[in-house]
Structure formats: C-alpha cells, structure tokens
Design a protein around this motif. Structure first.
Motif, PDB file in Angstrom:
ATOM      1  N   GLN A  12       0.827  -1.196   0.000  1.00 36.05           N
ATOM      2  CA  GLN A  12       0.000   0.000   0.000  1.00 36.05           C
ATOM      3  C   GLN A  12       0.872   1.260   0.000  1.00 36.05           C
ATOM      4  OE1 GLN A  12      -0.436  -2.680   1.852  1.00 36.05           O
ATOM      5  NE2 GLN A  12      -2.586  -3.181   2.078  1.00 36.05           N
ATOM      6  N   ALA A  13       1.994   1.218   0.714  1.00 38.77           N
ATOM      7  CA  ALA A  13       2.896   2.368   0.753  1.00 38.77           C
ATOM      8  C   ALA A  13       3.511   2.615  -0.626  1.00 38.77           C
ATOM      9  CB  ALA A  13       3.992   2.146   1.786  1.00 38.77           C
ATOM     10  N   ARG A  14       3.908   1.541  -1.316  1.00 36.74           N
ATOM     11  CA  ARG A  14       4.480   1.711  -2.661  1.00 36.74           C
ATOM     12  C   ARG A  14       3.432   2.215  -3.649  1.00 36.74           C
ATOM     13  NH1 ARG A  14       7.608  -2.909  -0.962  1.00 36.74           N
ATOM     14  NH2 ARG A  14       5.989  -4.299  -1.762  1.00 36.74           N
ATOM     15  N   VAL A  15       2.205   1.731  -3.551  1.00 40.63           N
ATOM     16  CA  VAL A  15       1.129   2.213  -4.425  1.00 40.63           C
ATOM     17  C   VAL A  15       0.897   3.706  -4.172  1.00 40.63           C
ATOM     18  CG1 VAL A  15      -1.351   2.078  -4.910  1.00 40.63           C
ATOM     19  CG2 VAL A  15       0.007  -0.019  -4.747  1.00 40.63           C
ATOM     20  N   ALA A  16       0.868   4.108  -2.917  1.00 37.38           N
ATOM     21  CA  ALA A  16       0.678   5.520  -2.582  1.00 37.38           C
ATOM     22  C   ALA A  16       1.833   6.367  -3.111  1.00 37.38           C
ATOM     23  CB  ALA A  16       0.541   5.690  -1.070  1.00 37.38           C
ATOM     24  N   LYS A  17       3.033   5.833  -3.038  1.00 40.12           N
ATOM     25  CA  LYS A  17       4.202   6.547  -3.547  1.00 40.12           C
ATOM     26  C   LYS A  17       4.098   6.743  -5.057  1.00 40.12           C
ATOM     27  CE  LYS A  17       9.210   6.462  -3.096  1.00 40.12           C
ATOM     28  NZ  LYS A  17      10.323   5.766  -2.423  1.00 40.12           N
ATOM     29  N   VAL A  18       3.705   5.705  -5.774  1.00 38.14           N
ATOM     30  CA  VAL A  18       3.531   5.817  -7.228  1.00 38.14           C
ATOM     31  C   VAL A  18       2.467   6.857  -7.548  1.00 38.14           C
ATOM     32  CG1 VAL A  18       2.730   4.591  -9.298  1.00 38.14           C
ATOM     33  CG2 VAL A  18       4.389   3.521  -7.784  1.00 38.14           C
ATOM     34  N   GLN A  19       1.373   6.862  -6.809  1.00 39.60           N
ATOM     35  CA  GLN A  19       0.322   7.842  -7.042  1.00 39.60           C
ATOM     36  C   GLN A  19       0.831   9.266  -6.784  1.00 39.60           C
ATOM     37  OE1 GLN A  19      -2.513   7.320  -8.488  1.00 39.60           O
ATOM     38  NE2 GLN A  19      -2.496   5.101  -8.472  1.00 39.60           N
ATOM     39  N   GLY A  20       1.658   9.432  -5.766  1.00 38.38           N
ATOM     40  CA  GLY A  20       2.247  10.736  -5.485  1.00 38.38           C
ATOM     41  C   GLY A  20       3.188  11.192  -6.596  1.00 38.38           C
ATOM     42  N   ILE A  21       3.982  10.266  -7.125  1.00 37.24           N
ATOM     43  CA  ILE A  21       4.880  10.582  -8.242  1.00 37.24           C
ATOM     44  C   ILE A  21       4.064  10.984  -9.458  1.00 37.24           C
ATOM     45  CG2 ILE A  21       6.553   9.584  -9.860  1.00 37.24           C
ATOM     46  CD1 ILE A  21       7.412   7.783  -7.414  1.00 37.24           C
ATOM     47  N   TYR A  22       2.990  10.262  -9.710  1.00 40.21           N
ATOM     48  CA  TYR A  22       2.101  10.592 -10.823  1.00 40.21           C
ATOM     49  C   TYR A  22       1.591  12.035 -10.687  1.00 40.21           C
ATOM     50  CZ  TYR A  22      -2.227  10.736 -13.548  1.00 40.21           C
ATOM     51  OH  TYR A  22      -3.248  11.118 -14.406  1.00 40.21           O
ATOM     52  N   GLY A  23       1.137  12.380  -9.499  1.00 35.35           N
ATOM     53  CA  GLY A  23       0.636  13.729  -9.266  1.00 35.35           C
ATOM     54  C   GLY A  23       1.711  14.782  -9.464  1.00 35.35           C
ATOM     55  N   ALA A  24       2.926  14.499  -8.992  1.00 35.24           N
ATOM     56  CA  ALA A  24       4.030  15.452  -9.140  1.00 35.24           C
ATOM     57  C   ALA A  24       4.379  15.649 -10.610  1.00 35.24           C
ATOM     58  CB  ALA A  24       5.251  14.967  -8.363  1.00 35.24           C
ATOM     59  N   ILE A  25       4.449  14.558 -11.362  1.00 35.45           N
ATOM     60  CA  ILE A  25       4.802  14.649 -12.779  1.00 35.45           C
ATOM     61  C   ILE A  25       3.704  15.340 -13.570  1.00 35.45           C
ATOM     62  CG2 ILE A  25       5.113  13.241 -14.865  1.00 35.45           C
ATOM     63  CD1 ILE A  25       6.853  11.364 -13.168  1.00 35.45           C
ATOM     64  N   ARG A  26       2.474  14.980 -13.295  1.00 34.04           N
ATOM     65  CA  ARG A  26       1.358  15.601 -14.022  1.00 34.04           C
ATOM     66  C   ARG A  26       1.295  17.102 -13.745  1.00 34.04           C
ATOM     67  NH1 ARG A  26      -4.960  13.636 -13.954  1.00 34.04           N
ATOM     68  NH2 ARG A  26      -5.686  15.355 -15.225  1.00 34.04           N
ATOM     69  N   SER A  27       1.442  17.483 -12.487  1.00 33.25           N
ATOM     70  CA  SER A  27       1.409  18.903 -12.122  1.00 33.25           C
ATOM     71  C   SER A  27       2.579  19.662 -12.727  1.00 33.25           C
ATOM     72  CB  SER A  27       1.428  19.059 -10.600  1.00 33.25           C
ATOM     73  OG  SER A  27       0.274  18.500 -10.034  1.00 33.25           O
ATOM     74  N   ALA A  28       3.776  19.081 -12.664  1.00 36.94           N
ATOM     75  CA  ALA A  28       4.959  19.745 -13.207  1.00 36.94           C
ATOM     76  C   ALA A  28       4.831  19.945 -14.715  1.00 36.94           C
ATOM     77  CB  ALA A  28       6.217  18.945 -12.883  1.00 36.94           C
ATOM     78  N   ALA A  29       4.298  18.952 -15.422  1.00 36.38           N
ATOM     79  CA  ALA A  29       4.109  19.084 -16.869  1.00 36.38           C
ATOM     80  C   ALA A  29       3.117  20.199 -17.178  1.00 36.38           C
ATOM     81  CB  ALA A  29       3.636  17.755 -17.463  1.00 36.38           C
ATOM     82  N   ALA A  30       2.013  20.247 -16.436  1.00 36.83           N
ATOM     83  CA  ALA A  30       0.995  21.278 -16.670  1.00 36.83           C
ATOM     84  C   ALA A  30       1.536  22.664 -16.346  1.00 36.83           C
ATOM     85  CB  ALA A  30      -0.250  20.980 -15.837  1.00 36.83           C
ATOM     86  N   LEU A  31       2.275  22.795 -15.256  1.00 31.35           N
ATOM     87  CA  LEU A  31       2.833  24.097 -14.885  1.00 31.35           C
ATOM     88  C   LEU A  31       3.878  24.568 -15.897  1.00 31.35           C
ATOM     89  CD1 LEU A  31       3.152  23.649 -11.026  1.00 31.35           C
ATOM     90  CD2 LEU A  31       1.642  25.228 -12.243  1.00 31.35           C
ATOM     91  N   ALA A  32       4.718  23.651 -16.370  1.00 26.54           N
ATOM     92  CA  ALA A  32       5.723  24.027 -17.373  1.00 26.54           C
ATOM     93  C   ALA A  32       5.049  24.468 -18.666  1.00 26.54           C
ATOM     94  CB  ALA A  32       6.669  22.861 -17.636  1.00 26.54           C
ATOM     95  N   HIS A  33       4.000  23.762 -19.066  1.00 27.80           N
ATOM     96  CA  HIS A  33       3.277  24.135 -20.285  1.00 27.80           C
ATOM     97  C   HIS A  33       2.594  25.494 -20.106  1.00 27.80           C
ATOM     98  CE1 HIS A  33       1.353  23.548 -24.126  1.00 27.80           C
ATOM     99  NE2 HIS A  33       0.162  23.759 -23.573  1.00 27.80           N
ATOM    100  N   ALA A  34       1.989  25.708 -18.957  1.00 28.07           N
ATOM    101  CA  ALA A  34       1.352  27.002 -18.685  1.00 28.07           C
ATOM    102  C   ALA A  34       2.386  28.127 -18.713  1.00 28.07           C
ATOM    103  CB  ALA A  34       0.645  26.967 -17.328  1.00 28.07           C
ATOM    104  N   GLN A  35       3.551  27.876 -18.143  1.00 30.67           N
ATOM    105  CA  GLN A  35       4.627  28.870 -18.157  1.00 30.67           C
ATOM    106  C   GLN A  35       5.046  29.172 -19.599  1.00 30.67           C
ATOM    107  OE1 GLN A  35       5.715  30.600 -15.703  1.00 30.67           O
ATOM    108  NE2 GLN A  35       7.709  31.383 -16.277  1.00 30.67           N
TER     109      GLN A  35
END
Length: 141
Positions: free
Chosen positions: A10-33
């Motif tokens: 469960q901890a590894r699944v949560a970690k993967v989900q957190g990485i997904y959120g970080a990557i998705r947010s970073a991509a969107a913010l870079a594109h917006a910039q």
C-alpha cells in the motif's frame, strides 16, 4: 496474539500515485509557463520554474532521465527536474528517457517486487499541439 500487517504494498502504491501527481502537475505548470511567456510550443525551448531552467519539447518538459541531484546540463533538465524528483532521496530508479519527441521515461519505486509494474511512465508529446502521456502501473507494487 497480535497479527502482523504488511503495509509495504500500500505504501508503494501511494508513492507511485504521489509521483504521478508530481509529474502531471509539473508538466501542466511548465506548459502554462510556456504559454504565458510566449515560449514556442513546437520543437525545443526552455522555461524557468522556481529558478531552474526546464528543457521543453513541443511545449512540455522533455523525458530526460536526469534528475536534480546533481543538476544536469542542458538539454537534460526535463520532467524530473520540473517535478523535483531525486532517485536517491526519493528511492526511485529511472529507465529509458530522452530529449526528443515521443521519448518515454519510466520512474520506478525501489523495493517493488516487480519494478516494471510499479511505475509512472511519462512520454513526451510526439507532435506540437499534443500533450504528454502519463500512465501509472501499480500491479507489481
């Protein structure tokens, strides 16, 4: 008698989900910039996020496998630098990657029974006007 509960999966699944959120947010913010600063959204370009130059291809961070420890030279400051991910500090491994159109980077969690099935994949846009593909696999966590 107390029972042993294994929460590692469960901890590894949560970690993967957190990485997904970080990557998705970073991509969107870079594109917006890029859009706000009139940076070209076709071909190679750069934007600055929190003092770091991020290399873009088709308006989104590249799929470079270089993280921010140590900060890599251009053109290797892609999605991992934008998302502030670090292999050592975050317990990750990186596979694949590249700086061109359609390059795919796999971010895997160390300690997963099947690392290739416990990862986030980031594929840079193949053409201008398209978005990166970001997928999650947690079946092997």
């Amino acid at each position: 008698m107390p029972r042993y509960i294994n929460l590692q999966q469960q901890a590894r699944v949560a970690k993967v989900q957190g990485i997904y959120g970080a990557i998705r947010s970073a991509a969107a913010l870079a594109h917006a910039q890029a859009l706000v600063t009139s940076t070209p959204t076709t071909g190679a370009a750069t934007v600055v996020m929190e003092g770091q130059t991020i290399d873009l291809f088709h308006g989104y961070p590249t799929a470079s496998s270089s993280d921010n420890n140590p900060l890599p030279a251009a053109p290797n400051r892609g999605i991992l630098v934008a998302a502030q991910l670090d292999d050592v500090a975050d317990g990750l491994t990186f596979a694949g990657g590249g700086t061109g159109a359609g390059a795919t980077l796999n971010v895997r969690v160390i300690g997963a029974p099947t690392p290739t099935a416990c990862q986030v994949s980031y594929t840079a846009p193949a053409a201008g006007g398209s978005s990166p593909a970001i997928t999650v696999v947690t079946t092997g966590c």
